[in-house]
Enzyme design. Sequence first.
Site, PDB file in Angstrom:
ATOM      1  N   CYS A 159     -14.300  -2.386   3.890  1.00  0.00           N
ATOM      2  CA  CYS A 159     -12.978  -2.249   3.257  1.00  0.00           C
ATOM      3  C   CYS A 159     -12.740  -3.369   2.258  1.00  0.00           C
ATOM      4  O   CYS A 159     -12.194  -3.139   1.172  1.00  0.00           O
ATOM      5  CB  CYS A 159     -11.874  -2.228   4.314  1.00  0.00           C
ATOM      6  SG  CYS A 159     -11.852  -0.684   5.250  1.00  0.00           S
ATOM      7  N   CYS A 198     -12.043   4.037   7.776  1.00  0.00           N
ATOM      8  CA  CYS A 198     -10.948   3.089   7.991  1.00  0.00           C
ATOM      9  C   CYS A 198      -9.715   3.497   7.188  1.00  0.00           C
ATOM     10  O   CYS A 198      -9.812   4.159   6.151  1.00  0.00           O
ATOM     11  CB  CYS A 198     -11.366   1.685   7.562  1.00  0.00           C
ATOM     12  SG  CYS A 198     -12.739   0.999   8.503  1.00  0.00           S
ATOM     13  N   ASN A 217      -6.853   5.412   9.978  1.00  0.00           N
ATOM     14  CA  ASN A 217      -8.241   5.471  10.421  1.00  0.00           C
ATOM     15  C   ASN A 217      -8.495   6.838  11.054  1.00  0.00           C
ATOM     16  O   ASN A 217      -7.626   7.429  11.692  1.00  0.00           O
ATOM     17  CB  ASN A 217      -8.597   4.326  11.371  1.00  0.00           C
ATOM     18  CG  ASN A 217      -7.776   4.281  12.646  1.00  0.00           C
ATOM     19  OD1 ASN A 217      -6.577   4.532  12.641  1.00  0.00           O
ATOM     20  ND2 ASN A 217      -8.421   3.929  13.748  1.00  0.00           N
ATOM     21  N   GLU A 236      -7.750   1.633   5.367  1.00  0.00           N
ATOM     22  CA  GLU A 236      -7.695   1.010   4.056  1.00  0.00           C
ATOM     23  C   GLU A 236      -8.452   1.832   3.018  1.00  0.00           C
ATOM     24  O   GLU A 236      -7.963   2.101   1.922  1.00  0.00           O
ATOM     25  CB  GLU A 236      -8.285  -0.410   4.092  1.00  0.00           C
ATOM     26  CG  GLU A 236      -7.573  -1.343   5.043  1.00  0.00           C
ATOM     27  CD  GLU A 236      -8.162  -1.372   6.439  1.00  0.00           C
ATOM     28  OE1 GLU A 236      -8.482  -0.286   6.999  1.00  0.00           O
ATOM     29  OE2 GLU A 236      -8.298  -2.470   6.990  1.00  0.00           O
ATOM     30  N   GLU A 244     -11.421   8.516  13.315  1.00  0.00           N
ATOM     31  CA  GLU A 244     -12.657   8.317  14.065  1.00  0.00           C
ATOM     32  C   GLU A 244     -13.407   9.632  14.249  1.00  0.00           C
ATOM     33  O   GLU A 244     -12.832  10.719  14.124  1.00  0.00           O
ATOM     34  CB  GLU A 244     -12.348   7.704  15.434  1.00  0.00           C
ATOM     35  CG  GLU A 244     -11.815   6.305  15.340  1.00  0.00           C
ATOM     36  CD  GLU A 244     -11.522   5.674  16.682  1.00  0.00           C
ATOM     37  OE1 GLU A 244     -11.225   4.472  16.673  1.00  0.00           O
ATOM     38  OE2 GLU A 244     -11.582   6.340  17.730  1.00  0.00           O
ATOM     39  N   CYS A 271     -12.234  -4.815   7.597  1.00  0.00           N
ATOM     40  CA  CYS A 271     -13.676  -4.989   7.804  1.00  0.00           C
ATOM     41  C   CYS A 271     -14.368  -5.286   6.471  1.00  0.00           C
ATOM     42  O   CYS A 271     -13.758  -5.193   5.399  1.00  0.00           O
ATOM     43  CB  CYS A 271     -14.260  -3.735   8.453  1.00  0.00           C
ATOM     44  SG  CYS A 271     -14.398  -2.299   7.357  1.00  0.00           S
TER      45      CYS A 271
END
Length: 149
Positions: free
Chosen positions: A115, A72, A61, A74, A63, A112
């Site tokens: 993803c 993310c 991830n 994934e 940010e 999420c």
Amino acid sequence: MKTLTIETPIKVYAYTELCAEERKLTESALEATLRSYAPYSNFHVGAAVLLENGVIVTGTNQENVAYPSGLCAERTALFYANSQYPQQAVKALAIAARTSEGYWTETPISPCGACRQVMTETENRYEKPMKVLLCSAQEVFVIESAKDL
């Protein structure tokens, strides 16, 4: 009105019960968490993608203060895999997380919605299911297809 019952089979393994290929994939996801950039949430996520040719691609991830400009783990891993190995189907995806204190999460985390959509699109693209391994300090949840999420 009618009622629908939806069931998702999830196999729960101890790390030592996984096959060698899945242990390597899980280790790659756990290791990837160390490279994440999460100064705002302090929640470090790593993902590892196993391609049909045996190559493992990882992502973390990333940010950004201009939320939601980050990405993310994934999606980072899947987009890289699809970009660099477009002819290779994704065989499996492992996801792991830790806190900034270095502790692995006690229970597996789930991807999420964005993803999950990318994971489903990847399955559709290659017309093959993608095994999903959700990793934690205690156990690994194994789901046979992203669509089962």
